[in-house]
Design a protein around this motif. Structure first.
Motif, PDB file in Angstrom:
ATOM      1  N   VAL A  99       0.832  -1.204   0.000  1.00  0.00           N
ATOM      2  CA  VAL A  99       0.000   0.000   0.000  1.00  0.00           C
ATOM      3  C   VAL A  99       0.867   1.254   0.000  1.00  0.00           C
ATOM      4  O   VAL A  99       0.628   2.202  -0.776  1.00  0.00           O
ATOM      5  CB  VAL A  99      -0.949  -0.020   1.215  1.00  0.00           C
ATOM      6  N   GLU A 100       1.881   1.297   0.844  1.00  0.00           N
ATOM      7  CA  GLU A 100       2.740   2.476   0.898  1.00  0.00           C
ATOM      8  C   GLU A 100       3.517   2.651  -0.401  1.00  0.00           C
ATOM      9  O   GLU A 100       3.742   3.790  -0.845  1.00  0.00           O
ATOM     10  CB  GLU A 100       3.690   2.363   2.084  1.00  0.00           C
ATOM     11  N   CYS A 101       3.941   1.565  -1.011  1.00  0.00           N
ATOM     12  CA  CYS A 101       4.635   1.670  -2.299  1.00  0.00           C
ATOM     13  C   CYS A 101       3.720   2.264  -3.366  1.00  0.00           C
ATOM     14  O   CYS A 101       4.151   3.118  -4.163  1.00  0.00           O
ATOM     15  CB  CYS A 101       5.142   0.300  -2.729  1.00  0.00           C
ATOM     16  N   LEU A 107      -5.097  -5.305  -3.933  1.00  0.00           N
ATOM     17  CA  LEU A 107      -4.151  -5.424  -2.831  1.00  0.00           C
ATOM     18  C   LEU A 107      -4.724  -6.351  -1.772  1.00  0.00           C
ATOM     19  O   LEU A 107      -5.873  -6.173  -1.343  1.00  0.00           O
ATOM     20  CB  LEU A 107      -3.858  -4.050  -2.223  1.00  0.00           C
ATOM     21  N   TRP A 108      -3.912  -7.333  -1.355  1.00  0.00           N
ATOM     22  CA  TRP A 108      -4.307  -8.254  -0.284  1.00  0.00           C
ATOM     23  C   TRP A 108      -3.719  -7.729   1.027  1.00  0.00           C
ATOM     24  O   TRP A 108      -2.503  -7.548   1.145  1.00  0.00           O
ATOM     25  CB  TRP A 108      -3.811  -9.656  -0.569  1.00  0.00           C
ATOM     26  N   VAL A 109      -4.578  -7.481   1.990  1.00  0.00           N
ATOM     27  CA  VAL A 109      -4.155  -6.909   3.270  1.00  0.00           C
ATOM     28  C   VAL A 109      -4.755  -7.735   4.397  1.00  0.00           C
ATOM     29  O   VAL A 109      -5.739  -8.467   4.217  1.00  0.00           O
ATOM     30  CB  VAL A 109      -4.592  -5.434   3.399  1.00  0.00           C
ATOM     31  N   THR A 110      -4.142  -7.604   5.553  1.00  0.00           N
ATOM     32  CA  THR A 110      -4.646  -8.222   6.778  1.00  0.00           C
ATOM     33  C   THR A 110      -4.712  -7.143   7.840  1.00  0.00           C
ATOM     34  O   THR A 110      -3.702  -6.476   8.115  1.00  0.00           O
ATOM     35  CB  THR A 110      -3.738  -9.367   7.242  1.00  0.00           C
ATOM     36  N   LEU A 111      -5.863  -6.963   8.428  1.00  0.00           N
ATOM     37  CA  LEU A 111      -6.034  -5.951   9.457  1.00  0.00           C
ATOM     38  C   LEU A 111      -5.321  -6.389  10.732  1.00  0.00           C
ATOM     39  O   LEU A 111      -5.246  -7.580  11.045  1.00  0.00           O
ATOM     40  CB  LEU A 111      -7.521  -5.715   9.733  1.00  0.00           C
ATOM     41  N   ARG A 165      -9.885  -3.969  -3.999  1.00  0.00           N
ATOM     42  CA  ARG A 165      -9.686  -3.425  -5.337  1.00  0.00           C
ATOM     43  C   ARG A 165      -9.555  -1.912  -5.210  1.00  0.00           C
ATOM     44  O   ARG A 165     -10.513  -1.222  -4.831  1.00  0.00           O
ATOM     45  CB  ARG A 165     -10.837  -3.809  -6.245  1.00  0.00           C
ATOM     46  N   SER A 166      -8.383  -1.390  -5.525  1.00  0.00           N
ATOM     47  CA  SER A 166      -8.024  -0.021  -5.160  1.00  0.00           C
ATOM     48  C   SER A 166      -7.738   0.827  -6.392  1.00  0.00           C
ATOM     49  O   SER A 166      -7.172   0.348  -7.380  1.00  0.00           O
ATOM     50  CB  SER A 166      -6.785  -0.022  -4.248  1.00  0.00           C
TER      51      SER A 166
END
Length: 593
Positions: A203-205, A222-226, A239-240
């Protein structure tokens, strides 16, 4: 003398101050984003700034000093309406907003939105009126932008986050706050690493790229984990889309931040991945069947099935075949040739499938001559000879004898059939307290009921449970553990694999189902070696090999830490592969007779 000198100095300063004020006023008027025209009380144009010159084409020199707008900036047909509106603005408090059609220098009409207000002199007397205006479409674009911004941060079905240049949330809408599981105000100013446990680098990239290069040409997934304190949450797919924000007031674009719009599409992506995986596996089964059909040796066909199954599924594959138990030494009495199993007791291996032990007339004689009779499954007698040339004994039911490399089993149905239809999630190496979960195969419906557990007995009735033998599994097929390559048939040494009681392969063999095993997040050292599996193994799936109603052995699929643990869908696929391997091995055994 002194008074007259002071008066002269004051009179000299007043024109200079007025000149300074007029210059400041002209600079302010020319720097406005809106066009402005001012009228004296008699209707003479007194001020005309650069924006008015840009819109209408008339210069300040050409406009200032004219009386009214009729005939040059307004058509004569529209002049009366505009004069009446300006007169009403001089008499009314506050601003009056109206839309007029003005005339450009080249004769075109342009629709403008005006704000007119009276100009009052000393004592509140009306000295004139000013009129600020801009093109209607420009004003409408501004209003739409404001309305869109408010709607996105209030009612949008997408998550919207405004990230500042320091990569910290500045504004967050309600949908994004719900997706992150934090309140809208609690998100502001916090680093993204405090909100996301995994995926924060991606995300930061993406945000840094947008700040430097602009918006990407397409959306990104992007696959993220909270981040959670109690337990690790499942991964989510967002989907961003990213948009760089720049200040419209600066001559050069100065980035204000990035607008991050995202939508949770985890369910759709998982369904898409599952469908793709099913198509791939179906294609692999089809290709394996075509390749195995060209193999003259059924054992080679079994190896082909194993190789095709490993692609994208597991790192290693093993096939162990069941062998008949070793003959009892001379003089052995009942109960001598038994071994403690992994469940702390249970019925003897032979009695688990009927009312006879594997002694004289039992499993050993099933491989004897044709006139010898062995007890079958259930209450009645079955076929005594493994090849089917024995005489059928009288009884209530018949069971199939064991073929080469096979072991007799109860007919499908009842509790045993239900257990065989699904895999087990219980970990391997269960102790006596797990006997009910890992369980021994239940007798058939026609067989005798199992004896009560010792915990259910009391006093003199309590007695130790009879024990059963551990099956002998001999390695028949194995994929290379050190380097990639085709699976190979192992030499027929007859030496059983050193599986300890409670091994997942032993459990799968006894249950006639699938058993999954995993080292867990810690991955203790020696976990794979204790199970006689290749180094680096952390996930195992053992599937029973069944053909013609007989248990031939166990197929084992192993995964390294780079892969996820096996799940129910993986077990279904492994059972399909195991059925094909079992058919080929059964054919290989029949061909060797």
């Amino acid at each position: 003398m002194t008074a007259s000198s002071a008066s002269s100095a004051s009179a000299a300063r007043c024109p200079a101050d007025e000149r300074d004020d007029s210059g400041l006023l002209a600079a302010l008027l020319d720097g406005m984003d809106a066009a402005l025209v001012a009228f004296a009380a008699d209707g003479t144009v007194t001020h005309w700034n650069h924006e008015a010159e840009r819109i209408l084409g008339w210069t300040t020199t050409e406009a200032v000093g004219r009386t009214g707008l009729a005939g040059w900036a307004v058509r004569k047909e529209d002049a009366d309406e505009i004069d009446a509106a300006l007169t009403a603005a001089m008499r009314s408090p506050g601003r009056q907003v109206q839309e007029f059609a003005l005339l450009t220098k080249d004769g075109h009409r342009v629709l403008v939105r005006t704000q007119a207000s009276a100009v009052r002199g000393p004592g509140g007397r009306v000295a004139g009126v000013y009129c600020a205006f801009s093109e209607v479409h420009t004003q409408m674009d501004l209003e739409r932008s404001i309305a869109l911004s408010e709607a996105l941060f209030e009612d949008a079905s997408w998550g919207v986050m405004l990230i500042d240049a320091d990569l910290r949330p500045a504004v967050v809408n309600a949908h994004a706050a719900r997706a992150l599981g934090v309140g809208r105000t609690a998100l502001l100013g916090r680093p993204l690493g405090e909100l996301l446990a995994q995926g924060v680098e991606e995300v930061e990239c993406a945000l840094q790229h947008v700040l430097a290069e602009g918006a990407p040409p397409a959306v990104a997934e992007l696959w993220v984990t909270l981040r959670a304190e109690e337990a690790e949450l499942p991964r989510r797919c967002w989907r961003s889309g990213f948009v760089r924000l720049a200040s419209p007031l600066a001559e050069e674009p100065v980035p204000l931040g990035v607008a991050w719009l995202f939508q949770d599409v985890t369910d759709a992506k998982r369904a898409e991945q599952d469908g793709s995986l099913l198509r791939f596996r179906a294609r692999q089964l089809h290709r394996a069947g075509r390749a195995a059909a060209e193999c003259p040796d059924p054992a080679e066909a079994a190896a082909v099935h194993l190789d095709f199954a490993l692609a994208g599924f597991a790192d290693h594959g093993l096939v162990d075949l069941a062998m008949p138990p070793a003959p009892k030494p001379y003089g052995t009495v009942a109960g001598d040739d038994v071994y403690e199993d992994a469940y702390g007791g249970g019925e003897a291996y032979g009695e688990a499938y009927g009312d006879a032990s594997y002694g004289p007339g039992g499993y050993g004689e099933a491989y004897g001559s044709g006139d010898e009779r062995g007890e079958g499954v259930g209450e009645g007698a079955g076929y005594g000879d493994a090849a089917g040339d024995g005489e059928e004994a009288a009884g209530g039911g018949a069971a199939q004898g064991a073929g080469p490399g096979g072991v007799d089993g109860p007919a499908s149905g009842g509790a045993e059939g239900a257990r065989a239809s699904g895999d087990s999630d219980t970990p391997d190496g269960a102790g006596p307290e797990d006997a009910a979960d890992t369980g021994t195969p239940a007798p058939s419906a026609s067989g005798p009921s199992a004896p009560p557990a010792p915990s259910a007995l009391s006093g003199a009735e309590a007695a130790p449970r009879p024990r059963r033998s551990v099956p002998r599994l001999v390695r028949a097929l194995a994929s290379p553990a050190g380097a990639p390559g085709p699976s190979k048939m192992m030499p027929a040494t007859g030496i059983p694999a050193p599986y300890v009681p409670g091994h997942p392969a032993i459990q799968a063999y006894e249950r006639r189902g699938s058993v999954r095993s995993s080292a867990g997040p810690a991955s203790p050292e020696g976990w794979a070696a204790a199970r006689n599996w290749p180094d680096g193994t952390v996930h195992g799936l053992c599937v029973v090999l069944r053909s013609r109603g007989r248990t031939l052995g166990v197929a084992t699929f192993l995964r390294a830490p780079a892969r996820r643990p096996f799940d129910r869908a993986d077990a279904d696929y492994a059972e399909e592969v195991a059925a094909r391997i079992a058919t080929a091995l059964d054919l290989a055994g029949a061909a060797s007779l």
